[in-house]
Design an enzyme around this catalytic site. Sequence first.
Site, short mmCIF file in Angstrom:
data_model
loop_
_atom_site.label_atom_id
_atom_site.label_comp_id
_atom_site.label_asym_id
_atom_site.label_seq_id
_atom_site.Cartn_x
_atom_site.Cartn_y
_atom_site.Cartn_z
CB ALA A 1 -2.66 8.37 1.32
CG ASP B 1 -4.52 2.84 7.38
OD1 ASP B 1 -4.15 4.01 7.57
OD2 ASP B 1 -5.37 2.52 6.53
CD GLU C 1 -14.57 10.21 -1.74
OE1 GLU C 1 -13.77 11.15 -1.76
OE2 GLU C 1 -14.22 9.05 -1.46
N GLY D 1 0.83 -1.20 0.00
CA GLY D 1 0.00 0.00 0.00
C GLY D 1 0.87 1.25 0.00
C1 LIG Z 1 -12.04 3.37 0.45
C2 LIG Z 1 -10.93 4.18 1.05
C3 LIG Z 1 -10.76 5.50 0.66
C4 LIG Z 1 -9.73 6.26 1.19
N1 LIG Z 1 -9.58 7.56 0.78
C5 LIG Z 1 -8.55 8.28 1.23
C6 LIG Z 1 -8.32 9.60 0.77
O1 LIG Z 1 -9.12 10.14 -0.02
N2 LIG Z 1 -7.23 10.27 1.21
C7 LIG Z 1 -6.34 9.69 2.08
O2 LIG Z 1 -5.35 10.32 2.42
N3 LIG Z 1 -6.54 8.47 2.56
C8 LIG Z 1 -7.61 7.73 2.15
N4 LIG Z 1 -7.81 6.47 2.62
C9 LIG Z 1 -6.90 5.94 3.63
C10 LIG Z 1 -5.60 5.46 3.02
O3 LIG Z 1 -5.87 4.73 1.85
C11 LIG Z 1 -4.84 4.64 4.04
O4 LIG Z 1 -4.60 5.43 5.15
C12 LIG Z 1 -3.54 4.13 3.47
O5 LIG Z 1 -3.81 3.27 2.40
C13 LIG Z 1 -2.72 3.42 4.53
O6 LIG Z 1 -1.58 2.89 3.93
P1 LIG Z 1 -0.96 1.53 4.43
O7 LIG Z 1 0.24 1.25 3.61
O8 LIG Z 1 -0.82 1.53 5.90
O9 LIG Z 1 -2.10 0.44 4.16
P2 LIG Z 1 -2.74 -0.02 2.82
O10 LIG Z 1 -2.61 0.98 1.75
O11 LIG Z 1 -4.09 -0.51 3.21
O12 LIG Z 1 -1.85 -1.25 2.41
C14 LIG Z 1 -1.74 -2.37 3.22
C15 LIG Z 1 -1.01 -3.43 2.46
O13 LIG Z 1 -0.68 -4.47 3.36
C16 LIG Z 1 -1.05 -5.70 2.80
N5 LIG Z 1 -1.30 -6.59 3.90
C17 LIG Z 1 -2.14 -6.42 4.94
N6 LIG Z 1 -2.08 -7.47 5.78
C18 LIG Z 1 -1.18 -8.32 5.24
C19 LIG Z 1 -0.67 -9.62 5.62
N7 LIG Z 1 -1.07 -10.25 6.71
N8 LIG Z 1 0.24 -10.20 4.83
C20 LIG Z 1 0.67 -9.60 3.71
N9 LIG Z 1 0.24 -8.38 3.30
C21 LIG Z 1 -0.67 -7.78 4.05
C22 LIG Z 1 -2.24 -5.38 1.91
O14 LIG Z 1 -2.42 -6.35 0.92
C23 LIG Z 1 -1.82 -4.03 1.34
O15 LIG Z 1 -0.99 -4.21 0.24
C24 LIG Z 1 -8.85 5.69 2.14
C25 LIG Z 1 -9.02 4.37 2.54
C26 LIG Z 1 -10.05 3.61 2.00
C27 LIG Z 1 -10.23 2.18 2.43
#
Ligand SMILES: Cc1cc2nc3c(=O)[nH]c(=O)nc-3n(C[C@H](O)[C@H](O)[C@H](O)COP(=O)(O)OP(=O)(O)OC[C@H]3O[C@@H](n4cnc5c(N)ncnc54)[C@H](O)[C@@H]3O)c2cc1C
Length: 482
Positions: free
Chosen positions: A327, A316, A177, A17
Site C-alpha cells: 500500500a 501494483d 494471517e 485502490g
Molecule cells: C489480501 C491482501 C493483503 C494485503 N496486505 C497488505 C498489507 O498488510 N500491507 C500493505 O502495505 N500492503 C498489503 N497488500 C498490498 C496492497 O493492498 C497493494 O499493494 C495495494 O492495494 C496496491 O494498490 P493499487 O492501487 O495499485 O491496487 P489496488 O488497491 O489493487 O486497486 C486496484 C484498483 O484498480 C481497479 N482495476 C483493476 N483493473 C481494472 C480495469 N481493467 N478497469 C477498471 N478498474 C480496474 C480495481 O477494481 C481496484 O479498484 C495486500 C494485498 C492483498 C491482496
Amino acid sequence: MGIHRPARHHVVIIGSGFGGLTTAKALKRADVDVTLISRTTSHLFQPLLYQVPTGILSEGEIAPTTRLILRKQKNLQVLLGEVESIDLHANTVTSKLMEMRTVTPFDSLIAAGAQQSYFGNDQFATYPSGMKTIDDALELRGRIRGAFEAAEVTTDHAERERRLTFVVVGAGPTGVELAGQIAELADRTLAGAFRTIEPNDCRVILLDAAPAVLPPMGQKLGLKAQRRLEKMGVEIQLNAMVTDVDYMGITIKEKDGTARRIQCACKVWSAGVQASPLGKLIAEQSDGTETDRAGRVIVEPDLTVKGHPYVFVVGDLMSVPGVPGMAQGAMQGASYATTLVKRSLKGHDDPAARTPFKYRDKGSMATVSRFSAVAQVGKLEFGGFVAWLAGLVLHLVYLVGFKNRFTTLIAWFITFVSHSRGQMAITSQMIYARLAMEKLQNHTRGALAAAEQADQLEKSRQPGRFAARGSGAGVNEQQAAG
Ligand SMILES: Cc1cc2nc3c(=O)[nH]c(=O)nc-3n(C[C@H](O)[C@H](O)[C@H](O)COP(=O)(O)OP(=O)(O)OC[C@H]3O[C@@H](n4cnc5c(N)ncnc54)[C@H](O)[C@@H]3O)c2cc1C
C-alpha cells in the site's frame, strides 16, 4: 457510446485502490477535472481482507463506497466500468459497464491495478478461493463455514476429514494471517457449536513452494511466525509446489520430485498477485516500454512510460526496483505523480529534469493470531503483543472513514475479548455464485459458437441463397446511407 469532454485539464485515474484514491484526494483543490474509472464501486482496504472470510469484519467496514468517499470533491466524477483499452496516441480510455462503452479523453493518466496470480496455471482459479476482492473474501467465508456444516452432516469418515482440512497456499503475510485465523475460528469461535466436531478434528495447512514462511521479512521473523502458528496447531509445509488443484483436493510436488495429494474441500490461494492486463496494454503502445514477469510496467524513474510524460503507472501495476507491492508504494507513487501533474498546470514541470521517484520504506508487518504479530521497521525487527497492537493502530489510522474505524474497533473488541465473531452469516450465493456464473458464461459462449457454426454450415450448403441475402443487405445499407 458516451463521450465526456471536460473543458479543463483532464486527469483520468484508473482504479479505486490505494493508488487511485490517493491520486483523487490529492487533486481535490487542483484546477482540473478528474474522472476516476474503476471496475469496483468501493475502495478496498486489502490489508484487512482476511478478516472478512474469518467472520471478524463485514465487507462494508473495509470497503467504503468510492463515490461516497469522494462525494464532496466537485471536480471529480466516478465512473464504474472495466477499462478495456487505452489509446496512448489518441489519449483516450475506453471502459465498459454491461454493454455500455464510454470513451474518456485525458490530458494526464494515472493507472493502477492488480489481480490474483496463479503463476500461469489459470485453471487453478476454479477451486481455490482467491484473496484479492470482496467477492473472494465472501466466497471464502462461505466455503470455510460450509465445510464445517458438511462435516457435521456426512457419515463418511474420509469425507469428513476432507471437509475439515483447510489448505492455504502461499506463506506470505496474507497466508499467515488466514491460516492463523482459520485455526482460531475452529479453536475458539466454533468450539462446542457442532455435536460431532471437536476443534482438534480440524487440520489447517499452510504451504509454500519457498523454503520459509514470510520470506521478504527475513529468517528471524519468518521463524517466529512459523513457531507461533505451529503452536496453534497449523501445519507448515515448505518446499511444496502445488501442481494441480481439483474439487477433491490438491496435488503437490516435493523438492525431491515426488508427488503427493492432500484431500481438502476448502483451499485458499494467496500465493501472489500480478498486474492487471492494463500493464500490457500500456506497454505495447510505448516504444521501448516493457513489462516484467508479473505483467507490471517497467516505468521510467518518474513513473511514466517512455514518450508519454503524463501517463503515469503506479501501485501494483508499476515495476520499480526496490519498491514492494504494498500500500505504501502505491500511495507514495500516486502522490509523486499527482505532484508532477499539479506542477505542470503551473508551468513548473519540465519532464526532462524531473527528480526520480524515491520510495520511503516505512516497514511491514503480518498478524499471526490474536495478540501476536511480527513487524519490521527499518533495521528493527520485533514480534508478539507489541507488534500486534502497533498493527491494529496502524490499520485503524489508514482505514478510510470515521464510522468504519469506529465499527471496526468494536468488532475487534468483540472478537479479541470474547469467543464470538460478528460476521459469521453465509449464503448459498457466496459459495456457488462464481462457479455458477462461470458455467453460465461458458454455456452462453458454447451456444453462440454452436449457432455460428450452424450458420456457417448452412451458408456453405446454400451459397446462392445467402449471396442474394447479402446483396439485399448491401442495398439497404446504401439506401440508409442515401
Ligand atoms: C489480501 C491482501 C493483503 C494485503 N496486505 C497488505 C498489507 O498488510 N500491507 C500493505 O502495505 N500492503 C498489503 N497488500 C498490498 C496492497 O493492498 C497493494 O499493494 C495495494 O492495494 C496496491 O494498490 P493499487 O492501487 O495499485 O491496487 P489496488 O488497491 O489493487 O486497486 C486496484 C484498483 O484498480 C481497479 N482495476 C483493476 N483493473 C481494472 C480495469 N481493467 N478497469 C477498471 N478498474 C480496474 C480495481 O477494481 C481496484 O479498484 C495486500 C494485498 C492483498 C491482496
